[in-house]
Every structure is written in C-alpha cells, then in structure tokens.
Design a protein around this motif. Structure first.
Motif, mmCIF file in Angstrom:
data_model
loop_
_atom_site.group_PDB
_atom_site.id
_atom_site.type_symbol
_atom_site.label_atom_id
_atom_site.label_comp_id
_atom_site.label_asym_id
_atom_site.label_seq_id
_atom_site.Cartn_x
_atom_site.Cartn_y
_atom_site.Cartn_z
ATOM 1 N N ASP A 115 0.283 -1.353 0.263
ATOM 2 C CA ASP A 115 0.095 0.122 -0.224
ATOM 3 C C ASP A 115 1.135 1.303 0.479
ATOM 4 O OD1 ASP A 115 -2.480 -1.577 -0.066
ATOM 5 O OD2 ASP A 115 -2.525 -1.378 2.471
ATOM 6 N N LYS A 116 1.750 1.572 0.875
ATOM 7 C CA LYS A 116 3.128 2.231 0.402
ATOM 8 C C LYS A 116 3.493 1.859 -0.195
ATOM 9 C CE LYS A 116 1.958 3.999 4.641
ATOM 10 N NZ LYS A 116 2.046 5.221 5.075
ATOM 11 N N GLY A 117 4.123 1.424 -1.700
ATOM 12 C CA GLY A 117 4.622 0.967 -2.815
ATOM 13 C C GLY A 117 6.360 0.518 -2.579
ATOM 14 N N LEU A 118 6.032 -0.607 -1.038
ATOM 15 C CA LEU A 118 7.934 -0.811 -0.984
ATOM 16 C C LEU A 118 7.636 -2.713 -1.365
ATOM 17 C CD1 LEU A 118 7.779 1.313 0.654
ATOM 18 C CD2 LEU A 118 8.525 0.127 2.899
ATOM 19 N N ARG A 119 8.036 -3.087 -1.461
ATOM 20 C CA ARG A 119 8.398 -4.416 -2.044
ATOM 21 C C ARG A 119 8.474 -5.484 -0.270
ATOM 22 N NH1 ARG A 119 12.748 -4.341 -5.717
ATOM 23 N NH2 ARG A 119 13.270 -2.901 -4.896
ATOM 24 N N THR A 120 8.746 -6.271 -0.199
ATOM 25 C CA THR A 120 8.971 -6.994 0.816
ATOM 26 C C THR A 120 9.522 -8.940 0.864
ATOM 27 O OG1 THR A 120 7.003 -7.993 1.297
ATOM 28 C CG2 THR A 120 7.156 -6.083 1.864
ATOM 29 N N LEU A 121 10.362 -8.925 1.533
ATOM 30 C CA LEU A 121 10.291 -10.748 0.779
ATOM 31 C C LEU A 121 10.671 -11.121 2.496
ATOM 32 C CD1 LEU A 121 13.627 -10.880 -0.906
ATOM 33 C CD2 LEU A 121 11.513 -11.263 -1.811
ATOM 34 N N ASP A 122 10.004 -11.935 2.999
ATOM 35 C CA ASP A 122 10.372 -12.837 4.130
ATOM 36 C C ASP A 122 11.039 -13.520 4.038
ATOM 37 O OD1 ASP A 122 7.875 -13.512 2.863
ATOM 38 O OD2 ASP A 122 8.499 -15.771 3.990
ATOM 39 N N ALA A 123 12.392 -13.731 4.805
ATOM 40 C CA ALA A 123 14.140 -14.877 4.084
ATOM 41 C C ALA A 123 13.630 -14.622 6.332
ATOM 42 C CB ALA A 123 14.505 -13.977 3.764
ATOM 43 N N PRO A 124 13.498 -15.683 6.940
ATOM 44 C CA PRO A 124 13.834 -16.180 8.461
ATOM 45 C C PRO A 124 15.381 -16.385 8.116
ATOM 46 C CG PRO A 124 12.415 -17.448 7.417
ATOM 47 C CD PRO A 124 12.112 -16.080 6.467
ATOM 48 N N VAL A 125 16.303 -17.478 8.953
ATOM 49 C CA VAL A 125 17.447 -17.576 8.630
ATOM 50 C C VAL A 125 17.816 -18.874 10.008
ATOM 51 C CG1 VAL A 125 18.603 -15.853 7.911
ATOM 52 C CG2 VAL A 125 19.165 -16.559 10.311
ATOM 53 N N SER A 126 18.392 -20.220 9.594
ATOM 54 C CA SER A 126 18.810 -20.737 10.421
ATOM 55 C C SER A 126 20.609 -21.237 10.878
ATOM 56 C CB SER A 126 18.490 -22.194 10.278
ATOM 57 O OG SER A 126 19.161 -23.332 11.410
ATOM 58 N N GLY A 127 20.965 -21.308 11.370
ATOM 59 C CA GLY A 127 22.757 -21.445 11.363
ATOM 60 C C GLY A 127 22.949 -20.814 13.072
ATOM 61 N N GLY A 128 22.273 -20.302 14.078
ATOM 62 C CA GLY A 128 22.534 -19.633 15.394
ATOM 63 C C GLY A 128 23.612 -18.011 15.174
ATOM 64 N N GLU A 129 24.294 -17.988 16.166
ATOM 65 C CA GLU A 129 25.707 -16.944 16.578
ATOM 66 C C GLU A 129 26.316 -17.048 15.837
ATOM 67 O OE1 GLU A 129 27.713 -14.462 19.738
ATOM 68 O OE2 GLU A 129 26.695 -16.708 20.135
ATOM 69 N N ALA A 130 26.762 -18.929 15.581
ATOM 70 C CA ALA A 130 27.764 -18.977 14.976
ATOM 71 C C ALA A 130 28.097 -19.204 13.170
ATOM 72 C CB ALA A 130 28.217 -20.409 14.662
#
Length: 298
Positions: A115-130
């Motif tokens: 609605d604001k003219g932005l594009r999005t991706l959901d991009a969660p990660v795995s691998g922890g702090e290391a």
C-alpha cells in the motif's frame, strides 16, 4: 540499484543481527544500523558501519531495509508502528524481514508495505550465532522471484544456503519446520547424553563417533562442545525457541498436520523456560533431561 553495493538500513543488532550487519559492511555495502541499545550501534560503527538514532534516520535513504528482531510484536512495532519503516522508507524500497515470525504477520507486513509502494521478502535464517558470525546462514526466502533475485547480493554476504521457497509467508513456514526439527534434534541429543553418561561411557568419544555416522547432524556438530562443557551461553535462547514452537504448533494445526513428537518437545521447551532456563542457549534442554534423571543442575 547497484549490482554490487547497496545502501542498507539494518534494524535490530542483537546476537544475530549485529554480526549479520557487520558482514554486510565487510561485503562492501553501506550499512546504517539502528538498535534500541546504543552499544550495539557503536559496535557496528566500530566495524565500519554507520549509526542512526531512530528508524526514520536509518531508512530515509536506504535502498534495502532489513529487520531482525525477536518476534511478531517487535516486527509490527518497527515496521507498521508510529515512526516505523513504512512511515519513512521511500517507495520502491525493498524490505527484508529476517526475523522468525508467523506467516500471517509476514502477509500482513507485505500487504501494508504494498500500500506504501514498498516490496517485501520474508527471509528467516537458520545457523545460530556462529552461522551469523561466519556468514554461513541458511536463508529461506518467501516473496516475488524478481525481488529475490534483486536481493541475492545482500543474501550472499550473510549465508551459504540461499533458497527461494515460495510466495510471501513461505519463508516463515519453512523456518517453522526448521525450528521443529532443531528442537527435536536437541532433545534427542540431550537424552543421548544423559543415557551415555549414566552408562559410564566416555561422552567425548561417543559424540565423536556418533557425529560421523547417520546420527550426525549440524545440531550435534554445532552444540557438541557446549554440551561437553555445559556452557549454555546463548547463541539462540530457549525463550525464542519457545516462541517458535508456538508458531509451528499453530501453523501445523491450521493445515491439519500432526506433530506428535513436536508437541511433546514443545512442552519440554516450555518446561525448561518455566524452570528459569529461558535465557540460556537451546542446547540447555539437556538440563531438563538431567532434572528428569534426578541430577542437580547449576
């Protein structure tokens, strides 16, 4: 956008976000960080990044905005709330949420952003702090394929396994499955450790050989030393894994997928938290098995 260097705003410089932002700086991107605690911003500045005193300041001229915060309420606050990303980011900006949240919240963010003219991706990660420090995270991405392609140079500074898994929300669904599997692996490791120790076996030797066989896993490789040392300094806190087990339990119920083992492990994670272990690394599920075995924990 330049194919090589981007102006990136990074919101959330915690255990994961701090090293991720630093890796983006190392890769040649211009990174402006914002975090509630100023110390984390100063750490990014020391690594060659820039600091901002507000979300507005961080995102005003950014080409890419990355959010990496603990849970759904924080995502809604920093993206949708007053003074948030959508209020100040320019149309056309690519918003990448790398937090672990519900697919429903990802869809809500995408709708509001469009609605604001932005594009999005959901991009969660795995691998922890290391994995965050080493830049070898596994990144599961939901959204438009063209936006995924546009974001790849950014992702390549953060991870070694980068996969577009489907439309908006799909990244979070895959992350929920990841957290289900990780929790079950950690619980099985904890039970094996207590079993081996009670049997009088050399634990270090046993874990070494188990790691080389079919029982081997990234969980065992990453958490072996922490288990041997009983060093549960948080790389990923039990509090956060408790949140994630709630996400996968709800999501599985919504699609009619049974989680007989997952439901039990979710209760064990909740029990660990109730015993005061929420601030420890999720490998501290071992402490719960030790309690069941009648051992004192410290």
């Amino acid at each position: 956008m330049s194919a090589t260097s981007r102006k990136i705003a990074f919101i959330g410089l915690g255990i994961m976000g701090g090293p991720m932002a630093a890796n983006l700086v190392t890769a040649g991107h211009t990174v402006t960080g914002y975090n509630r605690s100023r110390a984390a911003v100063d750490t990014l500045i020391a690594a060659g990044g820039r600091g901002a005193d507000s979300i507005a300041e961080a995102v005003c001229d950014a080409e890419v905005v990355i959010t990496m915060v603990p849970a759904d309420p924080q995502v809604k606050e920093v993206v949708l709330g007053e003074g948030g990303v959508l209020e100040h980011a320019a149309p056309g900006t690519l918003l990448i949420d790398m937090s672990s949240i519900t697919p429903q919240t990802s869809l809500e963010v995408d709708a509001a952003a469009r609605d604001k003219g932005l594009r999005t991706l959901d991009a969660p990660v795995s691998g922890g702090e290391a994995g965050a420090i080493e830049g070898v995270l596994s990144i599961m991405v939901g959204g438009d394929p063209d936006d995924f392609a546009d974001a790849r140079p950014v992702f390549e500074a953060l991870g070694s396994t980068i996969v577009h898994v489907g439309p908006h929300g799909a990244g979070q669904t895959v992350k929920a499955a990841n957290q289900l599997m990780v929790a079950i692996h950690l619980q099985s490791l904890a039970e094996a450790v207590v079993f081996l120790e009670n049997a009088g076996v050399d634990l270090k030797a046993a874990l070494e050989v188990l790691g080389g066989g079919l029982a081997g896993s990234t969980v065992l490789a990453r958490k072996r030393q922490a288990v041997l040392d009983r060093d549960f300094k948080p790389g990923f806190r039990i509090d956060l894994h408790h949140k994630d087990m709630g996400i996968v339990t709800d999501a599985a119920r919504a699609v009619g997928a049974p989680l007989p083992v997952g439901a039990l492990v979710a209760q064990l994670v909740a029990s660990a938290r109730a015993h005061g272990d929420g601030g420890l690394d999720h490998s501290a599920l071992l402490r719960g098995v030790e309690r069941l075995a009648g051992r004192a924990t410290h």
